[in-house]
Design an enzyme around this catalytic site. Structure first.
Site, short mmCIF file in Angstrom:
data_model
loop_
_atom_site.label_atom_id
_atom_site.label_comp_id
_atom_site.label_asym_id
_atom_site.label_seq_id
_atom_site.Cartn_x
_atom_site.Cartn_y
_atom_site.Cartn_z
N ASP A 1 0.81 -1.22 0.00
CA ASP A 1 0.00 0.00 0.00
C ASP A 1 0.84 1.27 0.00
O ASP A 1 0.65 2.17 0.83
CB ASP A 1 -0.94 0.02 1.22
N GLU B 1 -11.41 0.85 -4.01
CA GLU B 1 -10.72 1.29 -2.79
C GLU B 1 -9.47 2.06 -3.18
O GLU B 1 -9.22 2.33 -4.36
CB GLU B 1 -10.38 0.09 -1.91
#
Length: 501
Positions: A21, A198
């Site tokens: 991430d 997302e």
């Protein structure tokens, strides 16, 4: 619409091992990057680079107990998906503490720290991001001041069973570090039935707002989609060729969760996560070159060149690359003369913070070794080498009162007697195959057994390699002394540790 560019960026992955991430920003000639850390402490590692390829860890955003309480945190929970941005001389970092108060922001004038105490923000969901509308080029990354408004975005679940999510936005007040005003729903996916939209990031490019999100979940269907709008709150129209980075096949899969940054020369790059199949490395940080076609981003292929960084640590100090499992209530280690770990009652396998220091495994094939000076004084006292995915999935190669013992949880996989005195412990990792070996200092390595550790399959985290000690539920004044720790990338015929010392 073209989806690949035939000039791949060399040197990928730029951050190997447990670095999922990624988020990046630029200030002048300097780039700063953060990644998720989940249940590991300190939280949210911060890296610096001048070229987007060679990175150096400069600290962590959450390195104090007052900032981060991970007590009882379950595996693959904790800190999800941070975003780092720079505005008016201040770094703003937003993240989500899952199963805790939720979204928060911390700030710093120096990305190496110290960072502020968390300010908790309203709103549901995960994967928060910030956008500072600072003028004609918005997130160009030059660090200039502006009088534009700032915005907070995040993803939230609408129907978990169906994987349906939506991206929402509210205004962010940087000085007060809080959200204000009405909520705007920006996006729910690139097509009807889209799953797991997302990781939203908003940019302003040539006067148009670009929304970049991940889609398809973080497994093999992971992708990147794009949408544009004339106004920051929408409505957003998807790219006609979505996904702009489709699900990947080949040596790097599961690519997605991208964040864009512009270089000082006007070029664009993306950092994103990807997975090298066939190992327990999990999600790593890769780099892609970005070009533009009709105003839409075009990603170069994501490749890797097997960067190798051998390690030999004498523990003069404890480097920032070492982590503990959850927030330690007390410091259980000392350095300077090697590493000394206190024997404490806490055990790996419980939702506690054991005497464990670990660092990410960075390559599928590596040799790991250490030299241990430790004599157990009572049953249950043990120390040694740890291969850890999480509380529930790990291998421990330990010195005990009975000799050396290799364990998977409570199960003893192999054991052997050893004479008193120092002992070297090693593991030769080839994908999921783990061969454990031991030697007297200066002696010949002897293989104990090989374990096909296919149970070390990552979900959100990945395998860590480290050093561990416990007194197994009883109080103890003992310590385990590790004089060094090494990782090499040797030939398959070379026993673990031979090149370490």
């Amino acid at each position: 619409m073209t989806t690949l560019f035939d000039d791949p960026v060399s040197g990928d992955p730029v951050l190997p091992g447990f670095r999922p991430d990624p988020s990046v920003c630029r200030v002048g000639a300097d780039y700063y990057l953060v990644t998720s850390s989940f249940e590991w402490f300190p939280g949210l590692p911060v890296f610096h680079s001048r070229d987007l390829v060679n990175w150096r860890r400069i600290g962590s955003a959450l390195d104090r107990e007052s900032q981060l309480d991970l007590d009882g945190c379950e595996p693959s929970r904790g800190l999800f998906a941070p975003t780092i941005r720079h505005h008016a001389g201040v770094f703003h970092l937003v993240c989500t503490l899952m199963d805790g108060p939720g979204h928060f922001v911390v700030t710093a004038t120096d990305p190496a720290g110290p960072w502020s105490e968390p300010q908790w923000l309203d709103g549901e969901g995960f994967d928060p991001s910030l956008f500072f509308d600072d003028g004609p080029d918005g997130n160009g990354g030059d660090g200039s001041d502006g009088d534009g408004r700032a915005w907070f975005t995040a993803a939230r679940v609408v129907d978990e069973g169906a994987g349906r999510t939506e991206i929402w936005m509210r205004e962010y007040l940087p000085r007060e570090r809080r959200l204000t005003g009405p909520e705007h729903v920006l996006w729910s996916g690139s097509h009807p039935g889209a799953r797991w939209s997302e990781a939203p990031h908003v940019y302003k490019i040539d006067g148009t707002y670009l929304l970049l999100t991940a889609e398809g979940g973080t497994d093999v269907d992971h992708s990147v989609v794009a949408a544009r709008a004339d106004h920051v709150t929408g409505p957003y129209e998807g790219a006609p060729g979505n996904p702009v980075l489709p699900p990947a096949e080949g040596p790097v899969t599961c690519t997605g969760h991208a964040d864009l940054v512009q270089t000082p020369y006007g070029e664009w790059r993306a950092v994103l996560l990807g997975v090298r199949p066939g190992s327990a490395l999990g999600r790593e940080t890769f780099l892609s070159r970005i070009t533009w076609e009709e105003g839409w981003p075009v990603f170069s292929p994501v490749v890797h060149t097997d960067l190798r960084h051998p390690l030999h640590d004498d523990f003069a100090t404890l480097s920032a690359d070492w982590s503990t499992l959850r927030t330690p209530p007390v410091r259980f280690w000392t350095t300077g003369d090697g590493l000394r770990l206190r024997l404490r009652p806490e055990r790996l396998g419980e939702r506690t913070t054991p005497s464990l220091l670990a660092r990410p495994q960075e390559q599928p094939d590596c040799d790991v070794s250490t030299e241990l000076h430790f004599t157990p004084a009572a049953p249950g006292e043990q120390a040694g080498l740890a291969v850890v995915l999480d509380d529930d999935s790990h291998l421990l190669f330990l010195r005990t009162t009975e000799g050396l013992s290799l364990r998977r949880g409570p199960e003893v996989l192999a054991r052997t007697p050893v004479p008193p005195g120092p002992v070297r412990l090693g593991v030769r990792i080839r994908g999921f195959s783990h061969t454990f070996a031991h030697a007297a200092p200066g002696g010949t390595w002897q293989d104990l057994t090989t374990v096909e550790a296919t149970f070390l399959v990552p979900l959100f985290t990945s395998v860590q390699l480290g050093l561990y000690a416990t007194s197994s539920g009883r109080p103890s004044a003992g310590q385990a002394h590790f004089t060094w720790f090494g990782i090499t990338y040797a030939s398959r015929r070379e026993p673990p540790g031979r090149r370490c010392r």
